[in-house]
Scaffold this active site. Structure first.
Site, PDB file in Angstrom:
ATOM      1  N   SER A 183      11.151   6.072   8.733  1.00 19.85           N
ATOM      2  CA  SER A 183      10.617   5.818  10.069  1.00 19.85           C
ATOM      3  C   SER A 183      11.027   4.414  10.501  1.00 19.85           C
ATOM      4  O   SER A 183      10.883   3.457   9.748  1.00 19.85           O
ATOM      5  CB  SER A 183       9.089   5.927  10.021  1.00 19.85           C
ATOM      6  OG  SER A 183       8.549   5.619  11.283  1.00 19.85           O
TER       7      SER A 183
ATOM      8  N   CYS B  58      -0.469  -2.467  15.243  1.00 17.66           N
ATOM      9  CA  CYS B  58      -0.273  -2.233  13.818  1.00 17.66           C
ATOM     10  C   CYS B  58      -0.859  -3.366  12.969  1.00 17.66           C
ATOM     11  O   CYS B  58      -0.713  -4.546  13.308  1.00 17.66           O
ATOM     12  CB  CYS B  58       1.226  -2.100  13.546  1.00 17.66           C
ATOM     13  SG  CYS B  58       1.598  -1.696  11.833  1.00 17.66           S
TER      14      CYS B  58
ATOM     15  N   GLY C 103       5.954  -2.353   6.522  1.00 16.04           N
ATOM     16  CA  GLY C 103       7.343  -2.817   6.629  1.00 16.04           C
ATOM     17  C   GLY C 103       8.199  -1.966   7.529  1.00 16.04           C
ATOM     18  O   GLY C 103       7.837  -0.864   7.918  1.00 16.04           O
ATOM     19  N   GLU C 104       9.356  -2.532   7.877  1.00 23.48           N
ATOM     20  CA  GLU C 104      10.343  -1.815   8.691  1.00 23.48           C
ATOM     21  C   GLU C 104      11.516  -1.469   7.767  1.00 23.48           C
ATOM     22  O   GLU C 104      12.284  -2.362   7.367  1.00 23.48           O
ATOM     23  CB  GLU C 104      10.773  -2.712   9.871  1.00 23.48           C
ATOM     24  CG  GLU C 104      12.023  -2.263  10.604  1.00 23.48           C
ATOM     25  CD  GLU C 104      12.036  -0.796  11.042  1.00 23.48           C
ATOM     26  OE1 GLU C 104      11.047  -0.305  11.588  1.00 23.48           O
ATOM     27  OE2 GLU C 104      13.062  -0.129  10.809  1.00 23.48           O
TER      28      GLU C 104
ATOM     29  N   CYS D   1       4.530  -5.092  16.200  1.00 23.46           N
ATOM     30  CA  CYS D   1       3.916  -4.041  17.043  1.00 23.46           C
ATOM     31  C   CYS D   1       2.433  -4.352  17.245  1.00 23.46           C
ATOM     32  O   CYS D   1       1.721  -4.664  16.294  1.00 23.46           O
ATOM     33  CB  CYS D   1       4.101  -2.658  16.412  1.00 23.46           C
ATOM     34  SG  CYS D   1       5.828  -2.198  16.238  1.00 23.46           S
TER      35      CYS D   1
ATOM     36  N   GLU E 242       0.820  -1.214   0.000  1.00 25.34           N
ATOM     37  CA  GLU E 242       0.000   0.000   0.000  1.00 25.34           C
ATOM     38  C   GLU E 242       0.850   1.258   0.000  1.00 25.34           C
ATOM     39  O   GLU E 242       1.950   1.263   0.530  1.00 25.34           O
ATOM     40  CB  GLU E 242      -0.810   0.073   1.292  1.00 25.34           C
ATOM     41  CG  GLU E 242      -1.790  -1.005   1.490  1.00 25.34           C
ATOM     42  CD  GLU E 242      -2.401  -0.924   2.882  1.00 25.34           C
ATOM     43  OE1 GLU E 242      -2.406   0.156   3.503  1.00 25.34           O
ATOM     44  OE2 GLU E 242      -2.860  -1.964   3.347  1.00 25.34           O
TER      45      GLU E 242
ATOM     46  N   CYS F 164      -1.466   2.006   8.441  1.00 21.12           N
ATOM     47  CA  CYS F 164      -0.612   1.041   7.744  1.00 21.12           C
ATOM     48  C   CYS F 164      -1.210  -0.347   7.666  1.00 21.12           C
ATOM     49  O   CYS F 164      -1.561  -0.930   8.679  1.00 21.12           O
ATOM     50  CB  CYS F 164       0.702   0.881   8.497  1.00 21.12           C
ATOM     51  SG  CYS F 164       1.471   2.413   8.841  1.00 21.12           S
TER      52      CYS F 164
ATOM     53  N   CYS G  36       5.599  -7.492   7.616  1.00 23.86           N
ATOM     54  CA  CYS G  36       6.594  -6.950   8.563  1.00 23.86           C
ATOM     55  C   CYS G  36       6.787  -7.984   9.661  1.00 23.86           C
ATOM     56  O   CYS G  36       5.855  -8.719  10.002  1.00 23.86           O
ATOM     57  CB  CYS G  36       6.053  -5.649   9.161  1.00 23.86           C
ATOM     58  SG  CYS G  36       7.191  -4.831  10.309  1.00 23.86           S
TER      59      CYS G  36
ATOM     60  N   SER H 175       9.847   5.477  16.020  1.00 25.87           N
ATOM     61  CA  SER H 175       8.559   5.122  16.620  1.00 25.87           C
ATOM     62  C   SER H 175       8.803   4.827  18.091  1.00 25.87           C
ATOM     63  O   SER H 175       9.219   3.730  18.447  1.00 25.87           O
ATOM     64  CB  SER H 175       7.972   3.898  15.919  1.00 25.87           C
ATOM     65  OG  SER H 175       7.729   4.215  14.574  1.00 25.87           O
ATOM     66  N   LEU H 176       8.544   5.812  18.925  1.00 32.68           N
ATOM     67  CA  LEU H 176       8.838   5.693  20.351  1.00 32.68           C
ATOM     68  C   LEU H 176       7.649   5.060  21.077  1.00 32.68           C
ATOM     69  O   LEU H 176       7.764   4.012  21.672  1.00 32.68           O
ATOM     70  CB  LEU H 176       9.127   7.101  20.884  1.00 32.68           C
ATOM     71  CG  LEU H 176      10.114   7.248  22.022  1.00 32.68           C
ATOM     72  CD1 LEU H 176      11.426   6.548  21.738  1.00 32.68           C
ATOM     73  CD2 LEU H 176      10.343   8.731  22.305  1.00 32.68           C
ATOM     74  N   HIS H 177       6.531   5.746  21.060  1.00 29.34           N
ATOM     75  CA  HIS H 177       5.238   5.262  21.567  1.00 29.34           C
ATOM     76  C   HIS H 177       5.178   5.031  23.079  1.00 29.34           C
ATOM     77  O   HIS H 177       4.093   4.773  23.612  1.00 29.34           O
ATOM     78  CB  HIS H 177       4.773   3.987  20.849  1.00 29.34           C
ATOM     79  CG  HIS H 177       4.697   4.123  19.354  1.00 29.34           C
ATOM     80  ND1 HIS H 177       4.344   5.285  18.716  1.00 29.34           N
ATOM     81  CD2 HIS H 177       4.954   3.228  18.362  1.00 29.34           C
ATOM     82  CE1 HIS H 177       4.373   5.099  17.412  1.00 29.34           C
ATOM     83  NE2 HIS H 177       4.755   3.878  17.166  1.00 29.34           N
TER      84      HIS H 177
ATOM     85  N   CYS I  43       3.470   8.307   1.030  1.00 28.23           N
ATOM     86  CA  CYS I  43       3.937   7.373   2.057  1.00 28.23           C
ATOM     87  C   CYS I  43       4.008   5.995   1.400  1.00 28.23           C
ATOM     88  O   CYS I  43       3.015   5.506   0.864  1.00 28.23           O
ATOM     89  CB  CYS I  43       2.924   7.375   3.202  1.00 28.23           C
ATOM     90  SG  CYS I  43       3.249   6.120   4.435  1.00 28.23           S
TER      91      CYS I  43
ATOM     92  N   ASN J 192      -4.973   4.917  15.242  1.00 31.12           N
ATOM     93  CA  ASN J 192      -5.985   4.500  14.278  1.00 31.12           C
ATOM     94  C   ASN J 192      -6.358   3.084  14.690  1.00 31.12           C
ATOM     95  O   ASN J 192      -5.611   2.151  14.384  1.00 31.12           O
ATOM     96  CB  ASN J 192      -5.333   4.481  12.879  1.00 31.12           C
ATOM     97  CG  ASN J 192      -6.172   5.176  11.863  1.00 31.12           C
ATOM     98  OD1 ASN J 192      -7.393   5.027  11.830  1.00 31.12           O
ATOM     99  ND2 ASN J 192      -5.511   5.938  11.018  1.00 31.12           N
TER     100      ASN J 192
HETATM  101  N1  SAH Z   1       8.241   0.153  10.713  1.00 29.50           N
HETATM  102  C1  SAH Z   1       8.308   1.596  10.709  1.00 29.50           C
HETATM  103  C2  SAH Z   1       7.215   2.223   9.861  1.00 29.50           C
HETATM  104  C3  SAH Z   1       5.873   1.884  10.412  1.00 29.50           C
HETATM  105  S1  SAH Z   1       4.456   2.845  10.098  1.00 29.50           S
HETATM  106  C4  SAH Z   1       8.235   2.109  12.122  1.00 29.50           C
HETATM  107  O1  SAH Z   1       7.966   1.331  13.024  1.00 29.50           O
HETATM  108  O2  SAH Z   1       8.474   3.296  12.330  1.00 29.50           O
HETATM  109  C5  SAH Z   1       4.671   4.453  10.643  1.00 29.50           C
HETATM  110  C6  SAH Z   1       4.182   4.795  12.046  1.00 29.50           C
HETATM  111  O3  SAH Z   1       2.794   4.501  12.267  1.00 29.50           O
HETATM  112  C7  SAH Z   1       4.947   4.089  13.119  1.00 29.50           C
HETATM  113  O4  SAH Z   1       5.264   5.015  14.115  1.00 29.50           O
HETATM  114  C8  SAH Z   1       3.958   3.071  13.612  1.00 29.50           C
HETATM  115  O5  SAH Z   1       4.274   2.625  14.891  1.00 29.50           O
HETATM  116  C9  SAH Z   1       2.673   3.837  13.517  1.00 29.50           C
HETATM  117  N2  SAH Z   1       1.457   3.039  13.492  1.00 29.50           N
HETATM  118  C10 SAH Z   1       1.274   1.790  13.046  1.00 29.50           C
HETATM  119  N3  SAH Z   1       0.007   1.401  13.188  1.00 29.50           N
HETATM  120  C11 SAH Z   1      -0.653   2.448  13.726  1.00 29.50           C
HETATM  121  C12 SAH Z   1      -2.000   2.674  14.107  1.00 29.50           C
HETATM  122  N4  SAH Z   1      -2.907   1.741  13.961  1.00 29.50           N
HETATM  123  N5  SAH Z   1      -2.316   3.882  14.627  1.00 29.50           N
HETATM  124  C13 SAH Z   1      -1.381   4.835  14.783  1.00 29.50           C
HETATM  125  N6  SAH Z   1      -0.093   4.687  14.439  1.00 29.50           N
HETATM  126  C14 SAH Z   1       0.277   3.495  13.931  1.00 29.50           C
END
Ligand code: SAH
Length: 371
Positions: A219, A147, A187-188, A144, A120, A361, A140, A242-244, A133, A318
């Site tokens: 990212s 995701c 993907g990563e 996470c 996508e 994603c 992947c 991606s800290l979170h 994007c 999301n």
């Molecule tokens: N693998 C990479 C790119 C992933 S997507 C990474 O981890 O950074 C980009 C961002 O969207 C990442 O920060 C990921 O953690 C976040 N993400 C993935 N699913 C999500 C969701 N359902 N809601 C909000 N952010 C999300």
């Protein structure tokens, strides 16, 4: 989703083995994917074919500057050379299998690759330009919990040509210049390091789309050693982490990869990146209700990033069916943001584009697969 089904006409399958290839695809597999050759490789390729080096530049410009899809349209190349090219090479590209357009103008594209796999991409239109994007892998393996992309695991890495094909396809269809590319789709990126770095150099090549490296963002979920390697590449791209979560215990609950990569190491690697690349780092923080969105966690996050040349991007989650969490409330996000501002941490809340079209994603691909 119904209106998309005829486009795919039941061809969607899960292809963990790389897919069943048809007769036509079998032939094409023996050919070289010419779109994957960088400028130097293209020069060697045409020299090997007994051509002059400038033909390599012409060919490169056709594919990466004019976004040609076939050798026939390369009218300034001799006909016999074009015929020989068609026998030895292919422009693998990616076909648009489905497109969803949001009320806010955001478009999501489902691309079918030459082996039948799907990825996508999203086109977002901003006042400052068009941003795409893109995906870097089919699936992947990072796992996470919130995701959609990681459900079903990793199928395979994308080649640089397949990342480029997403940008080219969208530019061709939209008819508008793409000025920004973010590697935040499926993907990563740093788990597919060599192809991603090759893509970055090719998409910013003066004979290609020539997109400024400053307008490219990678990212990552935080593969520490790869962040350090990237810092040494001499690229002017933006790194997003991606800290979170502001501590390892919470981060490990949300992201299994955090067990292998503790925050201390990631933050050190980020400082190294900032120093070497001379660029500020972006920290992404997806806000999950009751999980990582308390004001104490905001304070903890401030302490973690204190003194760094960085920017925090708060992303309202999301929610994905069957995955972790609900999105934090507006008030909670605003309160969280206020704590960061009070502590002089630069912070933005991501504008929500494409909510009505499953723009998180992996959600579109998920609907076309059986995992
Ligand atoms: N693998 C990479 C790119 C992933 S997507 C990474 O981890 O950074 C980009 C961002 O969207 C990442 O920060 C990921 O953690 C976040 N993400 C993935 N699913 C999500 C969701 N359902 N809601 C909000 N952010 C999300």
């Amino acid at each position: 989703m119904d209106f998309l089904s005829p486009v795919l006409s039941g061809r969607v399958e899960k292809r963990m083995d790389g897919g069943n290839v048809t007769g036509a695809d079998k032939n094409s597999l023996e050919k070289i994917d010419i779109g994957d050759l960088n400028f130097e490789e293209m020069q060697s390729f045409v020299l090997d074919m007994g051509q002059k080096a400038f033909r390599g530049r012409q060919l490169y410009q056709w594919i990466h500057g004019h976004l040609a899809c076939s050798f026939e349209e390369m009218t300034n190349l001799p006909k016999d050379f074009r015929q020989e090219l068609a026998q030895r090479a292919m422009i693998a590209g990616a076909k648009v299998a489905a497109r969803q357009v949001s009320k806010d103008g955001t478009s999501k594209f489902l691309f079918e690759l030459s082996d039948g796999n799907f990825v996508e991409s999203v086109l977002m239109k901003y006042k400052h330009g068009n941003s795409v994007c893109i995906s870097t892998q089919v699936g992947c393996r990072m796992g996470c919990r919130f995701c959609a992309s990681t459900v079903g695991g990793l199928v395979r890495n994308l080649r640089a040509s397949e990342m480029l094909a997403q940008v080219y396809g969208i530019q061709r269809i939209s008819g508008e210049r793409i000025s920004n590319v973010i590697l935040m789709g499926i993907g990563e990126p740093l788990d597919n390091y060599d192809n991603v770095v090759k893509f970055v150099r090719m998409v910013s090549d003066e004979y290609g789309l020539n997109i400024s490296q400053r307008n490219l963002t990678i990212s990552t979920c935080g593969l520490t050693e790869k962040i350090r390697e990237l810092a040494k590449e001499d690229l002017a791209i933006t790194l997003a982490i991606s800290l979170h979560a502001p501590n390892d215990a919470l981060r490990q609950e949300m992201m299994p990869v955090a067990v292998k990569y503790p925050l201390a190491g990631i933050m050190d690697a980020c400082r190294y990146y900032i120093e070497k690349a001379g660029r500020r780092v972006t920290f992404e923080y997806s806000m999950v209700q009751g999980k990582n969105d308390s004001l104490e966690e905001a304070e903890e996050l401030c302490r973690l990033v204190q003194g760094m040349n960085c920017h925090v991007n708060l992303i309202p989650l999301n929610p994905v069916e069957g995955r972790m969490g609900q999105r934090s409330g507006r008030g909670q996000i605003e309160g969280f943001r206020a704590v960061l501002e009070k502590n002089h941490v630069t912070v933005t809340v991501r504008r929500e584009l494409g909510r009505d079209i499953d723009a998180a994603c992996g959600q579109l691909r998920q609907q076309y697969s059986d995992f």
